[in-house]
Design a protein around this motif. Structure first.
Motif, PDB file in Angstrom:
ATOM      1  N   HIS A  35      21.813  38.641  43.061  1.00 36.85           N
ATOM      2  CA  HIS A  35      22.795  39.721  43.915  1.00 36.85           C
ATOM      3  C   HIS A  35      21.887  41.342  43.425  1.00 36.85           C
ATOM      4  CE1 HIS A  35      25.995  37.567  44.200  1.00 36.85           C
ATOM      5  NE2 HIS A  35      26.576  37.336  43.258  1.00 36.85           N
ATOM      6  N   LYS A  76      22.502  47.572  45.635  1.00 41.55           N
ATOM      7  CA  LYS A  76      23.543  48.085  45.748  1.00 41.55           C
ATOM      8  C   LYS A  76      24.674  49.404  46.018  1.00 41.55           C
ATOM      9  CE  LYS A  76      28.201  45.605  45.439  1.00 41.55           C
ATOM     10  NZ  LYS A  76      28.105  44.027  46.170  1.00 41.55           N
ATOM     11  N   GLU A 121      23.114  50.229  49.490  1.00 43.23           N
ATOM     12  CA  GLU A 121      24.238  49.254  50.237  1.00 43.23           C
ATOM     13  C   GLU A 121      25.736  50.007  51.035  1.00 43.23           C
ATOM     14  OE1 GLU A 121      24.640  44.674  49.619  1.00 43.23           O
ATOM     15  OE2 GLU A 121      22.247  44.689  49.336  1.00 43.23           O
ATOM     16  N   GLU A 122      25.926  50.076  49.757  1.00 42.21           N
ATOM     17  CA  GLU A 122      27.534  51.041  49.818  1.00 42.21           C
ATOM     18  C   GLU A 122      27.240  52.273  50.726  1.00 42.21           C
ATOM     19  OE1 GLU A 122      29.687  49.157  45.848  1.00 42.21           O
ATOM     20  OE2 GLU A 122      28.689  51.555  46.270  1.00 42.21           O
ATOM     21  N   ALA A 125      26.785  42.220  42.705  1.00 38.74           N
ATOM     22  CA  ALA A 125      25.618  43.576  41.692  1.00 38.74           C
ATOM     23  C   ALA A 125      25.436  42.936  40.641  1.00 38.74           C
ATOM     24  CB  ALA A 125      25.573  44.583  42.264  1.00 38.74           C
ATOM     25  N   TRP A 184      27.650  52.198  39.265  1.00 37.56           N
ATOM     26  CA  TRP A 184      27.143  50.547  38.763  1.00 37.56           C
ATOM     27  C   TRP A 184      26.259  51.009  37.368  1.00 37.56           C
ATOM     28  CZ3 TRP A 184      28.782  47.405  40.833  1.00 37.56           C
ATOM     29  CH2 TRP A 184      29.778  47.073  42.690  1.00 37.56           C
TER      30      TRP A 184
END
Lengths: 92, 211
Positions: free
Chosen positions: A26, A32, A35-36, B65, B177
């Motif tokens: 991933h 991530k 991408e968001e 993720a 994250w």
């Protein structure tokens, strides 16, 4: 080279050569988030590398990423020791 | 947190590269005075270990993720700030040049983040917690987590300064994250540290090196 250094290199080779095959594919936190929020779209590649994305070009197999990992461990150790010996102070 | 090419604005990556260059020049000067020859192979082994460990992406909360170790807290607690900048820079440069992990124009920014900011945050936290005489494992866990958070904050600043994402959005998303990735960093740092210390992977003048 002392036994403990060899032991750490051996452990690193196992991690990079074998364990890495089971790593999550991933996107990582930075990708991530990109991408968001959209910034990852700007990503480009300027300099072709010999082993892009930890794989050997043209070889589509687990061996490709395994060899890249092993090579990376050895290159990292060799480069650090090469420059470290030149930078460091000779004592005792 | 390996920033690729194309995302950072030239004035941002040039500035980041300049700052990293100045700090690394000091690291090199420092090691000429303080770094002993016999400690080089153990630091090289730690660099190799951190390279390997960074390949292990762990999944996050069943989300699509992942995260991986930075290793800056580990190397900074063991060897101190200045030597750890050299250990981490070696890893980050090889990742960019040989494996295309992190951009070439972004190399200075990635060094600033993972090889300067992360060990600095870890060392400051570690010293603070040592003063409170908390158990070593607590210090390792907190320093590891804080080092990742610091990287997320500086990364968000670099992105916002580049104008690719508003600061609040960058901070919010990256911190979300990396708050989880930091837990991974904290656990791995606390688990590996005792093994490294048992191998005497530390410097006799560590107290001094931490400064």
């Amino acid at each position: 080279m002392s036994k403990r250094i060899i032991a750490w290199i051996a452990a690193s080779l196992v991690i990079a050569g074998i364990l890495s095959l089971f790593a999550s594919s991933h996107p990582d936190g930075f990708e991530k988030a990109g991408e968001e929020t959209g910034y990852i779209e700007h990503a480009s590649t300027l300099l072709p590398a010999p082993m892009p994305d930890y794989s050997l070009p043209g070889i589509d197999s687990w061996i490709s990423s395994s060899i890249s990992g092993l090579a990376g461990v050895l290159i990292t150790f060799a480069v650090f020791v090469f420059f470290g010996k030149r930078l460091g102070r000779k004592t005792r | 947190m390996h920033i690729p090419d194309g995302i950072l604005d030239p004035k941002v990556w040039v500035t980041a590269a300049a700052v990293s260059g100045i700090v690394l020049a000091r690291s090199v000067r420092y090691s000429k005075h303080k770094l002993e020859h016999r400690t080089v192979p153990m630091m090289g082994a730690m660099a190799a270990f951190i390279f390997a460990a960074q390949m292990i992406n762990f999944p996050l909360l069943g989300a699509a993720a992942s995260g991986h170790l930075i290793g800056a807290a580990l190397s900074a607690i063991l060897f101190g700030f200045w030597p750890s900048t050299l250990i981490m820079s070696t890893v980050v440069i090889i990742q960019a040049v040989v494996f295309q992990d992190g951009g070439i124009t972004a190399l200075g920014a990635n060094i600033l983040n993972m090889a300067i900011v992360a060990p600095a945050a870890a060392v400051l936290m570690h010293k603070l917690l040592q003063k409170l005489s908390l158990p070593a494992v607590v210090s390792a866990v907190v320093s590891g987590w804080v080092s990742v958070i610091a990287v997320a904050v500086v990364g968000a600043l670099l992105l916002a300064l580049s104008g690719v994402v508003p600061l609040e959005l960058a901070l919010g998303t990256l911190l979300f994250w990396h708050a989880f990735i930091g837990i991974g960093e904290a656990v791995i740092t606390a688990v590996v540290l005792p093994f490294a210390l048992r191998s005497s992977f530390t410097l006799s003048n560590n107290k001094e090196m931490l400064l």
